[in-house]
Design a protein around this motif. Structure first.
Motif, PDB file in Angstrom:
ATOM      1  N   ASN A 347       3.616  19.940  38.477  1.00  0.00           N
ATOM      2  CA  ASN A 347       2.620  19.005  37.918  1.00  0.00           C
ATOM      3  C   ASN A 347       1.469  19.742  37.224  1.00  0.00           C
ATOM      4  N   SER A 349      -1.004  20.728  34.341  1.00  0.00           N
ATOM      5  CA  SER A 349      -1.644  20.254  33.108  1.00  0.00           C
ATOM      6  C   SER A 349      -2.641  21.327  32.666  1.00  0.00           C
ATOM      7  N   LEU A 358      -0.487  21.125  27.876  1.00  0.00           N
ATOM      8  CA  LEU A 358       0.569  20.786  28.832  1.00  0.00           C
ATOM      9  C   LEU A 358       0.127  19.562  29.632  1.00  0.00           C
ATOM     10  N   ASN A 360       1.175  17.455  32.877  1.00  0.00           N
ATOM     11  CA  ASN A 360       1.887  17.130  34.119  1.00  0.00           C
ATOM     12  C   ASN A 360       3.338  17.627  34.076  1.00  0.00           C
ATOM     13  N   ILE A 361       3.515  18.891  33.772  1.00  0.00           N
ATOM     14  CA  ILE A 361       4.844  19.455  33.567  1.00  0.00           C
ATOM     15  C   ILE A 361       5.346  20.115  34.851  1.00  0.00           C
ATOM     16  N   SER A 362       6.620  19.918  35.171  1.00  0.00           N
ATOM     17  CA  SER A 362       7.230  20.492  36.378  1.00  0.00           C
ATOM     18  C   SER A 362       8.631  21.003  36.058  1.00  0.00           C
ATOM     19  N   ILE A 550      10.546  21.878  25.338  1.00  0.00           N
ATOM     20  CA  ILE A 550       9.151  21.438  25.445  1.00  0.00           C
ATOM     21  C   ILE A 550       8.757  20.751  24.145  1.00  0.00           C
ATOM     22  N   ILE A 554       5.126  18.297  27.104  1.00  0.00           N
ATOM     23  CA  ILE A 554       5.893  17.750  28.234  1.00  0.00           C
ATOM     24  C   ILE A 554       7.304  18.335  28.210  1.00  0.00           C
ATOM     25  N   LEU A 555       7.983  18.274  29.353  1.00  0.00           N
ATOM     26  CA  LEU A 555       9.372  18.735  29.448  1.00  0.00           C
ATOM     27  C   LEU A 555      10.264  17.595  28.971  1.00  0.00           C
TER      28      LEU A 555
END
Length: 594
Positions: A347, A349, A358, A360-362, A550, A554-555
């Motif tokens: 998560n 950012s 970025l 909330n990227i996981s 990406i 985001i992913l």
């Protein structure tokens, strides 16, 4: 002195105090030298008194000769002792400069990359070189001058008052006016603000000069000149403007100050002749005051110059402290060490100022696996790699290495575990050997030569004038191509043997031949490593264990090449564009292509 200036001056004395013993001895020698410089004038006065004595006889010639020898000896001793004072102050100054630059350089190495994004290279260079050099001037030259400039006038005035207090008061007449003019020249309202504006203008000009030099190929291609390079032109004119403003504001009072400090005879001569004619003073006393009564103000000129320079020195110290007070990357209170080389973003950012990069990227990257980061320019791929290196610290989410938050890993340990090959391989102005070794102390020449062979560098290094000992970089003996620089970067990473390797468009500046050799070097680097590849050429990452797509921070997608193509989503569109670009040809008139 205002409270702000007072605290800056105390900071300057604190810096100088790191070599306190040397500077104290230097100051004592300056005092002794000042005392010795006064002795010949006193001897001349004594000789005149003896010569004008009615009882003067041949027996007095031996006495006068001995006094002359003493005067000559004092002149020689004065210069020898002053040379010793300056030698000690210079030794102290250069040691302090070395310490200051070392501390500044070490602290700069601990700052997050965001600091360098918001501060021009020219500004940092100006602080590291010019502002620190100003401190050298103060310690090496001004401290002995300051001591002698205070002590010598006091000694002269005390002696003159002992000889004749009436004439001593006359000699003092220009002093209050000189102090008033000195304050008017150097301590006017708004002077501190103008100093800040001066430093800002100088830093801005330094920054644009560096930018202009770095952009010289583009400048020449578009047939530009320094006059048409608008930012540099404006910066130079702004600097000139501030210099003119400062000079014009100081010139009237400064000119009068020079006149007053140089015109002691204007006061002493008429009063002295009048006192002599009236029989109030003898002729030797008149000559003594003509020699010393005007000369005592000469050291005050040096003090006034120091007062003007001191403001610039103190402002430079403020800017040095601005670097030193910038928060470094936080070291953990209770350091922890990764169990392995797995990487996980939870998560996360991140934003550059107000620009979200970025969101909330996981994702997770397996140990010993090759993970590719792809996506449009500006999507956040390089930012992900830089966040893993703690070039910036995130506020939202976690980045785990081996199950440990990277904020809890000592920074040196984090750097030891990660090797990074940038798009533009940076070359230092040093030998090829030192560029590959990059400060690693415990490596042998044989290990470096092995890294050279593994990185496919040996073919062009063997052709250099001195092989590994050839100087490269700015001002070096030879110029390396972009692909050759990348292969030097590969050699560094192979030698470092870090368990995690990040390759950021490592073939971006390589031609076909160099790209083949870089790819061969990749196979050496990637063996048993956790590898992150940032790529625009999708054909180079089709065999990656995992591909992260990406887009807009985001992913968007994740998976292997074949699976992502089957989704017919972002990656599929990128692959189609990549394939079309590879098949593109230049069409000529008549339907021919090449």
């Amino acid at each position: 002195m205002k409270s702000g200036s007072h605290s800056k001056f105390l900071r300057l004395l604190k810096i100088a105090g790191t070599k306190k013993i040397l500077l104290i001895i230097s100051a004592i020698l300056a005092v002794i030298s000042s005392a010795f410089s006064l002795v010949p004038y006193i001897i001349i006065y004594i000789v005149m008194v003896r010569l004008l004595n009615p009882d003067f006889g041949p027996q007095d010639f031996l006495y006068i000769r001995n006094l002359g020898l003493v005067a000559a000896g004092m002149v020689v001793l004065r210069y020898v002792i002053m040379a010793g004072a300056f030698m000690l102050s210079h030794v102290a100054a250069f040691k302090i400069l070395y310490g200051l630059r070392t501390v500044l350089a070490e602290h700069l190495g601990k700052l997050p990359m965001g600091y360098f994004n918001t501060n021009q290279t020219g500004k940092i260079k100006k602080i590291l070189y010019e502002d620190v050099e100003e401190i050298e001037q103060f310690i090496a030259h001004h401290i002995p001058d300051l001591v002698s400039g205070i002590v010598l006038p006091v000694m002269i005035l005390v002696y003159l008052f002992l000889v004749d207090w009436h004439m001593a008061l006359v000699a003092l007449l220009p002093l209050p006016l000189a102090f008033f003019l000195q304050q008017k020249a150097f301590d006017r309202d708004g002077q501190e603000d103008r100093r800040k504006q001066y430093h800002n203008a100088l830093e801005n000009m330094n920054g644009t000069i560096v930018e202009y030099i770095r952009g010289m190929p583009v400048v020449k291609i578009f047939n530009q000149t320094v006059q048409s390079f608008t930012r540099l032109k404006e910066a130079v004119y702004a600097y000139r403007h501030f210099i003119e403003q400062i000079t014009l504001s100081m010139a009237p009072a400064w000119a009068m100050f020079i006149v007053i400090t140089s015109s002691g005879l204007f006061f002493i001569l008429p009063f002295g002749l009048w006192f002599y004619i009236k029989g109030l003073i003898p002729l030797p006393t008149l000559f003594l005051f003509l020699m010393l009564g005007s000369g005592y103000m000469t050291p005050l000129f040096k003090l006034a110059m120091l007062g003007g320079q001191l403001g610039h020195i103190l402002e430079g110290i403020t800017r040095m402290d601005g670097i030193l007070n910038s928060p470094a990357i936080r070291e953990p209170v209770n350091p922890q060490y990764p169990r392995n080389s797995t990487i996980e973003f939870k998560n996360v950012s991140f934003a550059y100022g107000d620009k979200n990069v970025l969101k909330n990227i996981s994702f997770a990257m397996g140990e010993g696996k090759v993970t590719a980061l792809v996506g449009p320019s500006g999507a956040g791929k390089t930012t992900i790699a830089q966040l893993l290196l703690r070039m910036w610290d995130i506020k939202d989410g976690e980045i785990l290495l081996g199950g440990v938050n990277i904020k809890e890993i000592p920074h040196d340990e984090l750097m030891r575990r990660i090797g990074f090959v940038f798009q533009d391989g940076f070359i230092f102005s040093d030998t090829v050997y030192e560029n590959i070794r990059m400060g690693l102390e415990n490596v042998s020449r044989a290990e470096i030569e092995a890294a050279v062979r593994a990185s496919q560098c040996h073919d062009f290094i063997e052709k250099l004038p001195r092989g590994l000992d050839t100087r490269i970089g700015e001002g070096g003996e030879v110029h390396l191509s972009g692909g050759e620089k990348q292969r030097i970067s590969m050699a560094r990473i192979i030698l470092k043997n870090a368990p995690i390797v990040i390759l950021d468009e490592a073939t971006a500046y390589a031609d076909a031949e160099n790209e083949t050799k870089i790819q061969a070097a990749f196979s050496k680097i990637m063996r048993d490593k956790t590898v992150i590849v940032i790529a625009h050429r999708l054909s180079t990452i089709t065999d990656a264990d995992d591909i992260l797509v990406i887009k807009n921070g985001i992913l968007a997608e994740q998976g292997r090449h074949e699976a992502l193509l089957g989704n017919e989503n972002v990656y599929h569109a990128m692959w189609q564009a990549h394939t079309a670009a590879r098949e593109w040809t230049l069409s000529l008139q008549g339907g021919e292509s090449c």
